[in-house]
Design a protein around this motif. Structure first.
Motif, PDB file in Angstrom:
ATOM      1  N   SER A 114       0.849  -1.066  -0.003  1.00 28.44           N
ATOM      2  CA  SER A 114      -0.093   0.013  -0.007  1.00 28.44           C
ATOM      3  C   SER A 114       0.838   1.257   0.037  1.00 28.44           C
ATOM      4  CB  SER A 114      -0.938   0.146   1.258  1.00 28.44           C
ATOM      5  OG  SER A 114      -0.122   0.103   2.517  1.00 28.44           O
ATOM      6  N   LEU A 115       2.062   1.175   0.583  1.00 31.70           N
ATOM      7  CA  LEU A 115       3.111   2.450   0.699  1.00 31.70           C
ATOM      8  C   LEU A 115       3.491   2.638  -0.610  1.00 31.70           C
ATOM      9  CD1 LEU A 115       5.067   2.347   3.815  1.00 31.70           C
ATOM     10  CD2 LEU A 115       2.997   4.000   3.298  1.00 31.70           C
ATOM     11  N   GLN A 138      -8.475   2.004   0.376  1.00 31.56           N
ATOM     12  CA  GLN A 138      -9.310   1.681   1.137  1.00 31.56           C
ATOM     13  C   GLN A 138      -8.467   1.539   2.805  1.00 31.56           C
ATOM     14  OE1 GLN A 138     -10.206  -2.516   0.589  1.00 31.56           O
ATOM     15  NE2 GLN A 138     -11.601  -2.531   2.446  1.00 31.56           N
ATOM     16  N   ARG A 139      -7.206   0.993   2.669  1.00 30.48           N
ATOM     17  CA  ARG A 139      -6.632   1.226   4.021  1.00 30.48           C
ATOM     18  C   ARG A 139      -5.841   2.608   3.831  1.00 30.48           C
ATOM     19  NH1 ARG A 139      -6.395  -1.113   9.085  1.00 30.48           N
ATOM     20  NH2 ARG A 139      -4.783  -0.071   9.999  1.00 30.48           N
ATOM     21  N   GLN A 150      -6.646   8.966   7.224  1.00 30.62           N
ATOM     22  CA  GLN A 150      -7.337   8.916   5.660  1.00 30.62           C
ATOM     23  C   GLN A 150      -7.498  10.330   5.412  1.00 30.62           C
ATOM     24  OE1 GLN A 150      -7.338   7.077   3.433  1.00 30.62           O
ATOM     25  NE2 GLN A 150      -9.149   5.720   3.260  1.00 30.62           N
ATOM     26  N   ARG A 151      -7.964  11.244   6.060  1.00 33.04           N
ATOM     27  CA  ARG A 151      -8.157  12.443   5.600  1.00 33.04           C
ATOM     28  C   ARG A 151      -6.754  13.293   5.258  1.00 33.04           C
ATOM     29  NH1 ARG A 151     -11.347  15.913   9.789  1.00 33.04           N
ATOM     30  NH2 ARG A 151     -11.008  13.947  10.975  1.00 33.04           N
ATOM     31  N   ALA A 201     -14.050   4.433   3.059  1.00 30.52           N
ATOM     32  CA  ALA A 201     -14.399   4.588   4.458  1.00 30.52           C
ATOM     33  C   ALA A 201     -14.765   3.150   5.253  1.00 30.52           C
ATOM     34  CB  ALA A 201     -15.742   5.520   4.372  1.00 30.52           C
ATOM     35  N   SER A 202     -14.493   2.371   4.243  1.00 26.46           N
ATOM     36  CA  SER A 202     -14.998   1.012   4.828  1.00 26.46           C
ATOM     37  C   SER A 202     -14.528   0.400   6.082  1.00 26.46           C
ATOM     38  CB  SER A 202     -14.701  -0.217   3.601  1.00 26.46           C
ATOM     39  OG  SER A 202     -13.176  -0.207   3.476  1.00 26.46           O
ATOM     40  N   ALA A 203     -13.078   1.029   6.199  1.00 26.16           N
ATOM     41  CA  ALA A 203     -12.460   0.444   7.689  1.00 26.16           C
ATOM     42  C   ALA A 203     -12.755   1.604   8.625  1.00 26.16           C
ATOM     43  CB  ALA A 203     -11.199   0.107   7.284  1.00 26.16           C
TER      44      ALA A 203
END
Lengths: 269, 268
Positions: free
Chosen positions: A152-153, B109-110, B171-172, B192-194
């Protein structure tokens, strides 16, 4: 069962505790400032130090690192980025074989290639032999550290418009840096005490030398020479030398632990 | 929006109205032998929010990741048909993928902030565009964090690790990081799923604010979220685009039976 694992855990650390205690008991009394600053004395003459061997060991570590670290880290980066390719699989396998190679074989090989053609022993040959031993260690730890950097990074950087190579260096390598430094220091600690590869290469030297083209003293060699001799004074010096050597390794290991404490903590997931 | 424009964009006023248009033309996509998208054709209007919905494995994320060509990194992928951003194919061989990704921001997502400070996270994109002077970077960082309504929460700790924030805050920050590049399209992959309900609500409000300035495509598993936050909805099923239209129409009077079955919860 729990009791057994408890016992095993204690037994696992017992050798280190015993060795340290023994070294301190036998060697501490011979340690003095002179041990670090003086040259070895003549036979039967009390006093004298291992200044040349301490400097020699540091030089050998330096030469080995100059060779082993860039190649090892570069190869590890390649293995992590191109993990599926036939070349990567081959390199990975050969690295593991090289890692298991007895160090005496490495010493003989270095002698054959670097000593015999020029007809004299040298610090350079010793450093190369140690460096070659470092390469597989550094390669595999670098690869493992890079692989735990979350995809992801990598994607985050690519999605921001980072070119692939720059992502590899500035995100993946940077994130894994603490782990790679630790791996490098562990490899340095590991080769610092190697004796066998130096027997036919650096040879050892009773005199002061910092030339890479001359035979050079090293702590493990000096300990070996002194320990198999019959003089009590030299035995005591050998113990003191062993204590210094293990202290150097310990300091490097502590530095490795310290390096892993990254300022911004481990990445999530 | 006065932009520190990192890449060339259509300059005329007429063109400005269509900046951020995404169009798929009979677009198909394969992972090796497995076909993930089958002949997708749709046109996403600029400055709108489009939700991609459908059961897991239906191809919605693949479609999203095709727009900024993040799928290119997977070995053995290929495509047919075309995907266009502002009428230019994103697969045009002469197109610079790096420049494309600066125009098309993405949020995952993450949440995935770099293990760096909040400031460095947001300044990451602008830095590669060659913006080096501190004053400009300060301004971009502040503006981006304000746009994601997190400035007040983090302004006193910009130099501390982004990993020390809560999930919703991280996340923001990631959205701010994407906005710092001044993209014309923002891709959100289940952003926002997590997250907990209140953080989710904040993200949705943010999406609503941001669509005035850029085109947003959001993949979501949450049908209520799609209904609340989007103007257009695309329903994907087994790699096909079953139906695409205004969200209200999709949710109240779907034309396709499969859409209705999915929306009413009969499968998926």
């Amino acid at each position: 069962m729990i009791g057994f694992t408890y016992l095993a855990a204690i037994l696992a650390t017992l050798p280190l505790v015993l060795i340290l205690a023994h070294l301190v008991r036998k060697g501490a009394s011979s340690l003095s400032l002179a041990f670090f600053t003086h040259m070895p004395g003549s036979v039967g003459e009390p006093g004298g130090g291992m200044a040349n061997a301490i400097v020699g060991t540091l030089m050998l570590i330096g030469i080995a690192s100059i060779i082993g670290l860039p190649i090892g880290i570069g190869a590890g980066l390649y293995l992590a980025e191109k993990k599926g390719t036939p070349l990567a699989s081959t390199v990975r396998f050969l690295s593991d074989v090289l890692n298991g190679l007895p160090s005496i074989v490495m010493g003989i090989f270095a002698w054959e290639v670097l000593v015999r053609p020029v007809r004299h022993f040298s610090a350079l040959a010793g450093g190369v032999a140690l460096g070659a031993m470092m390469i597989p260690l550094v390669t595999r730890t670098t690869e493992e550290m890079l692989l735990v950097v979350p995809t992801s990074l990598r994607e985050a950087a690519l999605a921001l418009g980072y070119p692939k190579w720059r992502t590899s260096i500035s995100v993946v390598l940077r994130t894994a840096l603490a782990g790679i430094v630790t791996g490098a220091l562990v490899a340095v600690a590991r080769i610092a005490g190697e004796t066998a590869p130096l027997l036919f290469t650096a040879l050892g030297n009773q005199f002061w030398s910092t030339s890479v083209r001359e035979p050079i003293a090293a702590l493990p060699l000096q300990i070996f020479t002194y320990a198999i001799n019959a003089y009590d004074e030299w035995h005591r010096q050998a113990w003191a030398g062993a204590l210094v050597l293990i202290t150097i390794v310990l300091i490097i290991s502590l530095a490795a632990r310290f390096a892993t404490r990254s300022r911004f903590g481990a990445p999530v997931d | 929006m006065t932009a520190v424009a990192p890449v060339a964009r259509p300059a005329s006023a007429a063109a400005a109205n269509t900046i951020g248009t995404i169009e798929a033309r009979d677009f198909s996509f394969w992972y090796g032998k497995k076909q993930a998208l089958k002949g997708i054709s749709m046109k996403v209007p600029p400055r709108s929010v489009t939700a991609l919905i459908g059961p897991s494995g239906c191809g919605k994320s693949t479609f999203l990741r095709s727009i900024n060509r993040l799928n290119d990194l997977i070995p053995g992928v290929r495509h047919e048909g075309d995907l266009c951003l502002d009428s230019n194919s994103v697969y045009n061989p002469s197109l610079d993928v790096v420049a494309l990704r600066q125009r098309v921001g993405m949020v995952f997502q993450r949440w995935n902030p770099f293990p760096k400070s909040i400031y460095e996270n947001v300044a990451y994109g602008p830095r590669i565009n060659g913006i080096a002077d501190e004053a400009s970077l300060d301004e971009i960082v502040e503006r981006s964090l304000r746009r994601t309504a997190i400035w007040d929460e983090v302004k006193d700790r910009l130099r501390t690790s982004a990993l020390g924030l809560s999930g919703g805050q991280q996340q923001r920050v990631c959205i701010a990081r994407a906005l710092a590049n001044q993209p014309e399209v923002l891709l959100l992959d289940e952003p926002a799923s997590a997250l907990d309900p209140s953080s989710t609500q904040r993200i949705e409000e943010l999406v609503y604010e941001l669509k005035r300035e850029l085109t947003i495509i959001i993949v979501t598993h949450n049908l209520q979220q799609a209904a609340r936050a989007s103007e257009y909805t695309a329903f994907f099923f087994t790699g096909e685009l079953v139906e695409f239209g205004p969200t209200e129409q999709i949710f109240t009077s779907p034309r396709e039976e499969r859409t209705e079955a999915y929306i009413t919860g009969r499968f998926g």
